[in-house]
Design a protein around this motif. Structure first.
Motif, PDB file in Angstrom:
ATOM      1  N   ARG A 150      72.478  42.208  21.477  1.00  0.00           N
ATOM      2  CA  ARG A 150      71.422  42.517  20.501  1.00  0.00           C
ATOM      3  C   ARG A 150      71.824  43.645  19.556  1.00  0.00           C
ATOM      4  O   ARG A 150      70.987  44.244  18.909  1.00  0.00           O
ATOM      5  N   THR A 202      71.337  39.872  15.341  1.00  0.00           N
ATOM      6  CA  THR A 202      70.546  39.769  16.564  1.00  0.00           C
ATOM      7  C   THR A 202      69.663  40.977  16.878  1.00  0.00           C
ATOM      8  O   THR A 202      68.982  40.977  17.901  1.00  0.00           O
ATOM      9  N   LYS A 203      69.660  41.970  16.024  1.00  0.00           N
ATOM     10  CA  LYS A 203      68.806  43.148  16.279  1.00  0.00           C
ATOM     11  C   LYS A 203      67.360  42.714  16.462  1.00  0.00           C
ATOM     12  O   LYS A 203      66.791  42.033  15.625  1.00  0.00           O
ATOM     13  N   LYS A 227      66.191  40.556  18.457  1.00  0.00           N
ATOM     14  CA  LYS A 227      66.056  39.143  18.843  1.00  0.00           C
ATOM     15  C   LYS A 227      66.236  39.014  20.362  1.00  0.00           C
ATOM     16  O   LYS A 227      66.960  39.768  20.983  1.00  0.00           O
ATOM     17  N   SER A 270      68.169  37.803  22.570  1.00  0.00           N
ATOM     18  CA  SER A 270      69.487  37.216  22.791  1.00  0.00           C
ATOM     19  C   SER A 270      70.126  37.790  24.045  1.00  0.00           C
ATOM     20  O   SER A 270      70.048  38.995  24.294  1.00  0.00           O
TER      21      SER A 270
END
Length: 112
Positions: A65, A70-71, A73, A75
């Protein structure tokens, strides 16, 4: 970081709004020298524009992340790099073909 080969894509039309527009790829972990698949698969968010057949690095856990893609998110696995070459003990065991999105069998330059 873990080495893997992109084996395909994963399509999901119904997902969390925060995941809309993210490319999901199916990865198989590989041996760093032989490039043979280990039969271990993971679905990862693509943050670098990887294509089928390419050798990539992916990260898991909280590191997944930490990319701009992807910050914030949800993931657990994110592709963070496309591998250009692997060298072990002075021997080139992998080199991505120039201009080729798919790396083929990947053993270019391996010692005989």
């Amino acid at each position: 970081m873990v080495l893997a080969r992109v084996k395909g894509t994963v399509v999901s039309t119904h997902k969390s709004a925060s995941m809309q527009g993210l490319k999901l790829l199916l990865l198989e972990r590989i041996d760093a020298v032989s490039l043979s698949g280990k039969g271990e698969y993971v679905v990862a968010i693509d943050s670098v524009g990887a294509n089928a057949g390419e050798v990539v690095f992916y990260v898991t856990g909280s590191s997944a992340r930490m990319t701009d893609t992807t910050k914030g998110k949800p993931s657990d696995a994110t592709i963070i790099a496309i591998v250009d070459a692997i060298e072990k003990d002075g021997v080139l065991t992998y080199e991505k073909a120039a201009g080729d999105g798919a790396a083929g069998d990947g053993a270019a330059g391996a010692a005989q």
